[in-house]
Design an enzyme around this catalytic site. Structure first.
Site, PDB file in Angstrom:
ATOM      1  N   GLU B  41       0.861  -1.186   0.000  1.00  0.00           N
ATOM      2  CA  GLU B  41       0.000   0.000   0.000  1.00  0.00           C
ATOM      3  C   GLU B  41       0.887   1.222   0.000  1.00  0.00           C
ATOM      4  O   GLU B  41       1.624   1.458   0.964  1.00  0.00           O
ATOM      5  CB  GLU B  41      -0.902   0.020   1.244  1.00  0.00           C
ATOM      6  CG  GLU B  41      -2.021  -0.998   1.200  1.00  0.00           C
ATOM      7  CD  GLU B  41      -2.921  -0.931   2.428  1.00  0.00           C
ATOM      8  OE1 GLU B  41      -4.000  -1.525   2.377  1.00  0.00           O
ATOM      9  OE2 GLU B  41      -2.535  -0.316   3.446  1.00  0.00           O
ATOM     10  N   ASP B  52      -5.628   8.593  10.989  1.00  0.00           N
ATOM     11  CA  ASP B  52      -4.325   8.052  11.355  1.00  0.00           C
ATOM     12  C   ASP B  52      -3.846   8.489  12.725  1.00  0.00           C
ATOM     13  O   ASP B  52      -4.084   9.612  13.164  1.00  0.00           O
ATOM     14  CB  ASP B  52      -3.286   8.453  10.309  1.00  0.00           C
ATOM     15  CG  ASP B  52      -3.461   7.665   9.028  1.00  0.00           C
ATOM     16  OD1 ASP B  52      -3.386   6.421   9.097  1.00  0.00           O
ATOM     17  OD2 ASP B  52      -3.695   8.280   7.976  1.00  0.00           O
ATOM     18  N   TYR B 166     -10.761  -4.706   3.136  1.00  0.00           N
ATOM     19  CA  TYR B 166      -9.914  -4.332   4.271  1.00  0.00           C
ATOM     20  C   TYR B 166     -10.806  -4.228   5.507  1.00  0.00           C
ATOM     21  O   TYR B 166     -11.660  -3.360   5.593  1.00  0.00           O
ATOM     22  CB  TYR B 166      -9.273  -2.981   3.951  1.00  0.00           C
ATOM     23  CG  TYR B 166      -8.210  -2.480   4.912  1.00  0.00           C
ATOM     24  CD1 TYR B 166      -8.378  -2.538   6.301  1.00  0.00           C
ATOM     25  CD2 TYR B 166      -7.034  -1.915   4.421  1.00  0.00           C
ATOM     26  CE1 TYR B 166      -7.406  -2.051   7.156  1.00  0.00           C
ATOM     27  CE2 TYR B 166      -6.056  -1.424   5.276  1.00  0.00           C
ATOM     28  CZ  TYR B 166      -6.248  -1.501   6.638  1.00  0.00           C
ATOM     29  OH  TYR B 166      -5.289  -1.001   7.487  1.00  0.00           O
TER      30      TYR B 166
END
Lengths: 417, 260
Positions: B41, B52, B166
Site C-alpha cells: 500500500e 491516522d 480491508y
C-alpha cells in the site's frame, strides 16, 4: 425546524466528481447543497452519522423535543436577543440605518449556545453521555462545557495550543465548568487541527460518544442540523425588523468562519430576494496563501473533514495554513451551504483584514458601548465600509455573534491608546 | 490482477511514500516484497490525516516537508512495477486525488501498473464517480469495513470492493496495539457471508503473535504503523530494518501454521 426546498436546486457540477446523481439534486436528502456537502469520512464513523441523521430526523418532528429546545433557548440561554438600533454609529457613518442583532447577550457570550443545547438534547435522546467538541476561539468549547454541566455529561474539548494561548480566558472557563481541555499540538495548532483530533477521538469512542461539532461543517447531517439550531437568529431578526421598521432590511451582514452564525441569521431571509446577504471572511494580514482565511478569495472546491466545499489548499490538494487575528474565523474551509449560496449568487462574500476588524471593534466599543468578539468585528468592519455608501432609507442588520471579553488579551496587545 | 496472497496469512505492507524520500520508499517497498509482502500500500501523505494515529501523522508531515505529491507516489509505483509483480495499491485521502482529477488519477495509476486504490475518507455512498473511473481503467477499488458497520453496509462494502476487502480490527485510528480486539474476528465472520474476496485485517497488527493470530481467521494482515515506526527509528537503514521486521512476522506465521 422544518426542511425547506431552497437548497434543492443544482449548482455547477464539480468537474472532478462529475455530475452529481440526479437524486442528489432534488433535495438535501443526503446533505447536499447543490454539489457541495456530502459525507466523506472513514467507514468507522458512517454508522454513527446515519444514527445521528435518523435520531435528528425523528427529534425535529417531535413536539416534546422542540418545546424543550425552545424552553432552554428562552430560560437558559436568554432568547430572544434584542435587535438594537445603533443610532450613534448610524449617524456617524451617515448612510443606512444600522441594527445590531445582539447574540453577544446570550448566555456564554455567543450564538454557539443555540446549537449546543440542540445537540446535547439529541445526544441525551441517543443515550450518549460522553461529549467531545473542538473549539477555535473557545466560544463553542465554553458553550459545550456549559450544556454538559447542565445535563451532567462528561465533556472533552480539543483546542489547538496556539488558540489556547490566544484565548486563555475561555480555557479557564471550560475548566471551571468541569470540562477537560486537551491541547492539540499538530499542524497550525488551531481549529482545523482540533477538529482532526476530535474526529480521531470519535473514531475511537464512537459507540459511547457524541461529537458536538460547533459549526455548519463536517459530514451530513451536521451542516443541516447545526443550521437548523441557529435558524432562530434570523427568525427573530426578521420579525424584529418588521416590527421596528415595517419593512425588510437591504442587507444582512455576518462574519463567516465555518459559517454557523451567518447561516443562522441568513436563512430566514434567503427567500426575500431583495435582501442582500453578505458574509465576511477573515482577510488576515495579506493576500497570499497562509496569510488569511478567505476561502472565496483563493480557495477552491475540495474535501476537508467530511464535507465538500471551498477549501484553501495548494495545487496538490494539501490543506493550507490560515491566519486570522480571530481564532474563530481561522479555518481553511467554509460550510457547504455557503459554498452553494456563493455559487448561486444568493449571498456575497467579502473579507475584512485583521486591522479592519480591530479598528471596528474599537469603534463599536466607543460608539455604542458594545465590545464585540473579534469574529463579529469583521462583520462590523464591512458595515462601516458599506453603510456610508447606502441610502438613509436603507436598513442593515449586522449579526454581533459574540462578545469581546475573551479577546481582551489580544486587544491589549494590538490596540494603542 | 496482481493481488494474490501466496500464503496464509498474506501480508499487506503500508508505507507513507516520501518518508523520508521517495527513493527510500521504493527501497523499503522492494525489501518488504522480498520479506514476503504480497501487496504494497503506497500511502499518499495528506496534511490532515484524520484516520491516522501519531506515527503515520508524523510520517506524513516528514513526507510533505519536501513536497511529496501524488505524481511522485505514482512514479514510485511505476518503478516498483518494473521490478516486481506484487500487488500495488494507492492508499490516500480523497482530496489529493480530487485535485489531481479522478479520471486522470485512474488513468495515471493504471499506466503506472497500479492494481487498485483505497481512499480512506470515501465511503461507498459517495463513490459512484470514483467507481466508474476505477472500472474504466480496470483498477480494483478496496473499501474499508469497520466493526461498527451494520450488515447492509458490509454488504455494500463487499459488493463494491475488488482485490480484497480491508477489515478494520477495531474502532480507532491507525497504530500498533498490545492486543487485537475481539471485534476483528467477528467482523471477518460477518463480512465472510457477503464475499468470496480475500479479507485483510488491519489497524494494530505489529507483532509475530498478532500476525499469526490474524492468519487463524482472515486471509491477510495489513501492517502499517509498525513499518512506518521502523522507518522513523532507523534513518539510513530503513530497508534493512523493515526487511528484518517483516521477516520476523512471516517466519513466525509459517511456523505457527506448521504447528497447528
Amino acid at each position: 425546524m422544518e426542511e425547506t426546498t431552497s437548497n434543492a436546486q443544482n449548482s455547477e457540477a464539480n468537474p472532478a466528481l462529475g455530475k452529481p446523481d440526479k437524486q442528489l439534486r432534488v433535495r438535501a436528502v443526503r446533505g447536499r447543497f447543490g454539489s457541495y456537502g456530502g459525507r466523506y469520512v472513514p467507514e468507522t464513523l458512517m454508522a454513527a452519522l446515519q444514527e445521528l441523521e435518523t435520531a435528528y430526523a425523528v427529534a425535529r418532528k417531535d413536539k416534546a423535543f422542540r418545546d424543550e429546545f425552545h424552553r432552554l433557548l428562552a430560560d437558559f440561554a436568554g432568547r430572544p436577543t434584542p435587535l438594537f438600533l445603533a443610532e450613534r454609529l448610524t449617524q456617524q457613518l451617515g448612510g443606512a440605518r444600522i441594527y445590531l442583532k445582539r447574540e453577544d447577550l446570550l448566555h456564554t457570550g455567543a450564538h454557539k449556545i443555540n446549537n449546543c443545547i440542540g445537540q446535547a438534547l439529541l445526544a441525551r435522546r441517543m443515550g450518549k453521555h460522553r461529549i467531545i467538541a473542538e473549539t477555535g476561539a473557545g466560544q463553542h468549547g465554553v458553550a459545550t462545557a456549559t450544556v454538559c454541566a447542565l445535563f451532567g455529561m462528561e465533556c472533552v474539548v480539543y483546542m489547538g495550543t496556539e488558540d489556547m494561548r490566544r484565548q486563555e480566558l475561555n480555557v479557564f472557563r471550560m475548566k471551571l465548568l468541569g470540562t477537560e481541555v486537551r491541547g492539540v499540538d499538530s499542524g497550525s495548532r488551531t481549529l482545523k487541527d482540533a477538529i482532526n483530533e476530535a474526529m480521531r477521538d470519535w473514531v475511537t469512542n464512537v459507540r459511547t460518544t457524541h461529537y458536538l461539532l460547533g459549526s455548519v461543517l463536517g459530514a451530513h447531517p451536521y451542516p443541516t442540523m447545526v443550521r437548523d439550531f441557529h435558524r432562530v437568529i434570523g427568525q427573530e431578526a426578521r420579525k424584529q425588523v418588521l416590527k421596528a421598521e415595517g419593512r425588510l432590511p437591504s442587507a444582512v451582514i455576518a462574519c463567516v468562519g465555518g459559517g454557523s452564525n451567518a447561516i443562522g441569521v441568513f436563512y430566514e431571509f434567503i427567500k426575500d430576494r431583495e435582501v442582500r446577504l453578505i458574509g465576511v471572511e477573515a482577510g488576515g494580514r495579506g493576500h497570499s496563501l497562509g496569510e488569511h482565511a478567505a476561502r472565496f478569495d483563493g480557495g477552491g472546491p475540495g474535501v476537508l473533514q467530511g464535507t465538500y466545499s471551498y477549501v484553501l489548499q495548494d495545487l496538490a490538494g494539501q490543506i493550507a495554513l490560515t491566519h486570522s487575528v480571530s481564532a474563530g474565523l481561522d479555518y481553511p474551509a467554509i460550510g457547504p451551504e455557503h459554498a452553494w449560496l456563493h455559487d448561486q449568487g444568493r449571498a456575497e462574500y467579502v473579507s475584512a483584514s485583521d486591522q479592519e476588524a480591530l479598528d471596528a471593534c474599537l469603534r463599536l466599543a466607543r460608539m455604542e458601548g458594545i465590545i464585540p468578539a473579534l469574529e463579529s468585528a469583521h462583520a462590523i468592519a464591512e458595515c462601516i465600509k458599506r453603510a456610508p455608501k447606502m441610502d438613509k432609507s436603507d436598513i442593515v442588520i449586522v449579526n454581533v455573534s459574540g462578545r469581546g471579553d475573551k479577546d481582551i488579551g489580544i486587544l491589549r496587545e494590538n490596540v494603542a491608546f | 490482477m496482481a493481488i494474490h496472497f501466496k500464503q496464509r496469512p498474506g501480508l499487506v505492507a503500508y508505507i507513507t511514500c516520501g518518508d523520508p524520500t521517495l527513493d527510500v520508499s521504493r527501497e523499503v517497498a522492494l525489501a518488504a516484497i522480498r520479506a514476503g509482502a504480497d501487496v504494497i500500500e503506497l500511502g499518499v501523505p495528506f496534511s490532515d490525516p484524520v484516520a491516522d494515529g501519531p506515527v503515520i501523522q508524523r510520517a506524513s508531515e516528514r513526507a510533505l516537508q519536501h513536497g511529496t505529491n501524488l505524481i511522485g507516489v505514482l512514479e514510485v509505483a511505476k518503478q516498483l512495477r518494473q521490478q516486481s509483480n506484487a500487488g500495488l495499491i494507492i492508499f490516500s485521502y480523497l482530496n489529493p486525488i480530487l485535485q489531481f482529477g479522478l479520471d486522470k488519477f485512474c488513468a495515471a495509476a493504471a499506466e503506472a501498473g497500479v492494481d487498485g486504490a483505497l481512499v480512506t475518507d470515501l465511503p461507498v455512498e459517495e463513490a459512484a464517480e470514483y467507481l466508474r473511473a476505477m472500472k474504466a481503467h480496470k483498477l480494483a477499488p478496496v473499501f474499508l469495513a469497520a466493526p461498527t458497520s451494520p450488515e447492509k453496509r458490509l454488504r455494500d462494502v463487499a459488493k463494491h470492493s475488488r482485490g480484497f476487502v480491508y477489515a478494520i480490527s477495531r474502532t480507532g485510528i491507525t497504530g500498533a496495539r498490545q492486543e487485537l480486539a475481539g471485534d476483528a474476528r467477528s467482523l471477518v465472520e460477518r463480512l465472510r457471508v457477503h464475499t468470496k474476496l480475500p479479507i485483510a485485517v488491519g489497524f494494530g497488527v505489529s507483532t509475530p503473535e498478532q500476525f499469526a493470530e490474524v492468519g487463524g481467521f482472515a486471509d491477510a494482515a495489513v501492517v502499517g504503523s509498525a513499518i512506518v515506526q521502523r522507518i522513523e527509528q532507523n534513518p539510513g537503514q530503513e530497508a534493512a530494518a523493515v526487511s528484518e521486521f517483516l521477516s520476523s512476522l512471516t517466519g513466525t506465521a509459517q511456523e505457527a501454521v506448521g504447528k497447528s
